[in-house]
Design an enzyme around this catalytic site. Sequence first.
Site, PDB file in Angstrom:
ATOM      1  N   TYR A   1      14.890  31.737   2.301  1.00  0.00           N
ATOM      2  CA  TYR A   1      13.402  32.564   2.855  1.00  0.00           C
ATOM      3  C   TYR A   1      13.767  33.047   4.283  1.00  0.00           C
ATOM      4  CZ  TYR A   1      10.774  31.166  -1.271  1.00  0.00           C
ATOM      5  OH  TYR A   1      10.355  31.026  -2.482  1.00  0.00           O
TER       6      TYR A   1
ATOM      7  N   MET B   1      10.198  24.732  -1.699  1.00  0.00           N
ATOM      8  CA  MET B   1       9.427  23.829  -2.299  1.00  0.00           C
ATOM      9  C   MET B   1      10.382  22.604  -3.019  1.00  0.00           C
ATOM     10  SD  MET B   1       5.974  24.437  -4.619  1.00  0.00           S
ATOM     11  CE  MET B   1       5.172  25.158  -3.214  1.00  0.00           C
TER      12      MET B   1
ATOM     13  N   ARG C   1      -9.683   0.687  15.752  1.00  0.00           N
ATOM     14  CA  ARG C   1      -9.700   1.437  14.576  1.00  0.00           C
ATOM     15  C   ARG C   1     -10.659   1.050  13.504  1.00  0.00           C
ATOM     16  NH1 ARG C   1      -3.958   1.920  11.438  1.00  0.00           N
ATOM     17  NH2 ARG C   1      -4.761  -0.439  10.546  1.00  0.00           N
TER      18      ARG C   1
ATOM     19  N   LYS D   1       0.837  -1.459   0.071  1.00  0.00           N
ATOM     20  CA  LYS D   1       0.030  -0.029  -0.054  1.00  0.00           C
ATOM     21  C   LYS D   1       0.846   1.241  -0.092  1.00  0.00           C
ATOM     22  CE  LYS D   1      -0.420  -0.034   5.062  1.00  0.00           C
ATOM     23  NZ  LYS D   1      -1.599  -0.033   6.119  1.00  0.00           N
TER      24      LYS D   1
END
Length: 814
Positions: A709, A758, A581, A483
Site C-alpha cells: 500500500y 492486515m 490506580r 491474565k
Amino acid sequence: MTQTIRNIASIIKATWMGKNDVAIIDSISIDSRSLQNDDNTLFFALSGPNHDGHSYIEELIDKGVKHFVVTHIPKSVEGRANFLLVENTLEALQKFASYYRSLFDFPIIGITGSNGKTIVKEWLNFLLSPDYNVIRSPKSYNSQVGVPLSILAINEKHNFGIFEAGISMMNEMEKLQKIIQPNIGILCNIGSAHDEGFPSVAEKIKEKLKLFTSVTVLILNKNKTILAFVNPKIKTFTWSSVDKTAAVFITTKKTDDLTELQVTYKEDTFPLTIPFQDQASIENAIHCMMVMLYLGYNSKVIQTRISQLYPVEMRLKVKNGSTNCTLIDDSYSSDFQSLKIALDFLENQKQHKKKTIILSDIFQSGLNNEELYSQVSQLIISNKINRVIGIGETISQYKNKFINCSTFKNVSEFTDAFDNLNFGNETILIKGARDFHFEKIVSLLEEKTHETVLEINLNAISHNYNFFKSKLAPNTKMMVMVKAFGYGNGGFEIAKLLEHHKVDYLGVAFADEGISLKTAGISVPIMVLNPETTSFSAIIQHHLEPEIYSIKGLKAFLKIAEQKKLKHFPIHIKIDTGMHRLGFEEGNIQELSQILKGNESVQVKSILSHMATSDDMKHDAFSKSQIALFDKLSSQLQKELNYNSIRHILNTSGITNYPEAQYDMVRLGIGLYGISNDSDEQKELETVGTLKSIISQIRTISAGESVGYGRRFIAERETKVATIPIGYADGIRRSWGQGVGYVVIENKQAKIIGSICMDMLMVDVTDIDCKEGNAVLIFGENPTVSFMAKQLNTIPYEILTSISQRVKRVFYRE
C-alpha cells in the site's frame, strides 16, 4: 525390573526403616504426580533448589505408595511405609542405576555432543531395530536424572542399548559414564550450547570426552583440536569430508531436496543418498552410517536404510482439535517407555474429563506380546483412560485386554470409520510408530487454521517458574498471573501446567477469564484483580475470589454475599501505596476495618498492594516507601480484624530486587514468560513463545517497482520479495514495517519492506536461498520480544498480548 527392598538397600548403602524388607519393587519414580505410582513403586524423594520430594510423601502414601528413598523421614509419616535412608537421594538413584546397568552385557552406544544427540539416537534406533531389540533413552532423557531413569528401563529381552548424555557444567559426565558404561561412543557436533557452564571450550571438550573412558571405539568427525584431547589408548573410527587420512572419507553433492554422498571406506567406494540438505542432518546421518559400518553392515543395507531416514519430532505437542477436542500429538514413536511419559503429559495437560488414546502397535519393548499388552493395559487403566483406539495387526489381537476399546488393522480402516467414532469434548493422545503415519490422524482431528502459529514451550514455562521459585523463602507462596490470555501465550494450557506445579494462586484481570479457567476444570484458587460489580454474582457462582479496592465495591459485594447467605467467602483487599490506580488509601483503613470487623459473610484471604517502580532501581527510595506503607497499613488492618491474612506486594521485578519484602506471597507475571528487565537475570530465563509462519509466495520485481500500500517501498535493484501470511490483525504492529523490523528465514535476517498489511507482510529475500513454503521466524530467540519492544519504543507486554487469538497456539514439551 524386579528387585527386593533388602537388595536395593544394600546396593545404595541405605539404612532401612520399615515393616517389609522383602517387598518387591518393579518400578522407580521421582514424580509424585504420576498416576503410574503404585504399591510396587520405589519413590526417590529428590531435593533441589526449587522442590523437595519429601513434601509429597504423605500424599503418596495416601495413594498407595509404600516404599521411599529419603534423606529424612517426615514426622507425619513415621512408621507408615518402608524408608531407605541415604545421604543424597540423587546419588542413590544414580548408584542403583549403575548397579542395574552392570547386570546386562550387550553393546551400549553412548552419545554426547552439543547438537544432534537425540536425532542420532532416534535414527540409530530406526536403522538397527530390524536386527536388534533396542532399548534407548526416551525423548531427551539425557540429564543426571534422565539417564538413570532410562537405564532402569532395560529388561532381559533387550540386546542393544542407545543412550545419550547431556551436561551443562563441569564434573557431571563422570557420573553419567558410570551409569551408561558405553562400549561404543559417538561424539556429535560440539557447539556453543552451555558454554557458560565451562571455563573454556577446551574444558568443555575434555568433560564430554569423559563419557568414552572405557569404550571399545569412539566415532567422530576427524578434528585435530578434539583429537588432541582424546586418550591415545582409545581406538577412534573417524570420518571427514576434508581429511583423506580419516578412516572414512566422504564427498557431498546437493540435488533437489537430497544430498548425495560418495563414501570411501577401506578399498570400497559406494554412493549414499540422504533425504536432507541441511548440514546438521548430513552430519547426524553420517554418524549413523559410521555405526553401521563399524557393526559390519554391507553397503546395500546401509544405502537402503539411510535413504529412509525421516525428520525427528522431539516434542509432545498440544493442539486444538475440531469438535472441542484437545490433541496431544506424539505421532512419531510408539515404545513402552515413551508411552509412560506421554500418559503423564496427558494427565498434566488434559482439558476435558474424558481421555482417549489412539495407539499403534508397540515395538521394541523387550517383552513378548502377551506380557507387553498386559502391561500397556495396566498402564492405561492406572491413568484412567476412558477410551482406547488401537491401530495395528498386533494390538487388534489383544483388544480384550482393554476397556472400551475399538481396533483397526491400519489407518485406512480408521479413516473409513472416522465419522462413526463421535469424537468430541475430550483430550486425545495420539501415539503411533512412524510406520503407521499417524500424522494423517492428527490432520483429520486438528482444527483447521492458517499457517501462522505461536509455539509455546512448556519446558521453558516450568524452568522460569522454578527459577523464580528458587528465589523465595521456603514458606513463601506463589501467585502467577495468567491474565490477558496468559500474556498472549494461552490461558488454560499454562494454568494447567501451573496447577501441575502446585502453584498457590492464579491471577486474572476480569471475571470471564477466571470463569473460563474454572469451567475448563482448573481447581487452583483464582483471584480476580479488576472485578466489576456486575460480575460479583458470577464470581461467587464459579468460586472465584475478588479483589476489593473501594468502599463502594466492598458494600456491593457484601450485599450480594448476605443475600446468598455466604459464610467466610474469600476476598482480597487492595491497598494503594503509591501506584494511584486502584486500592484503599490510608485514610480509608479505619472505615474499611469497621465494615469488615465481625462480618462473617466474607473473610479477608489476603491483603495486597502493587509496586510502581520495582523494575527501576533509580526509584529505589520510592519502592521502599511503598513497602513501608504497605507494612504499616496491612499490619493495622490485620490488628483490627484480629486475624492474619496472606500479605503480598512483590511483582516479577520485586521478587528479584526486594527479596526482604516477600511477606507471605509474591505475584509472578512477565518473568514466567521469559522476560526480565535485568540483563543478568534475562540470561537465566528461557524463551517461551516463538511466533512462526511460512513463505506464501516469492516474486522478483525490477528496480523502480513498488511493494504494498502507498508504494512506500520502491526497489533500487532487482529484488526478490517473499510474502508472509501474518499482519497487523495478527498483532504485528504496522510500525514494525518499512525497513524497521525483520523476520528470519534460513537463519538470515529478511527486512520487512513496505507497509504491513492486515493479513500479510512482505520481506526482501534477494540474498537468501529460500523457496515457497519455507519456515519464517517472526520472533523468539531472534528477534526477541524485548528487542522488538525496544525498537518500537514500547514494552514486551504489549508485543505479547497483541498476538491475536486467531493465531493458532501449539504447546509442546521437549
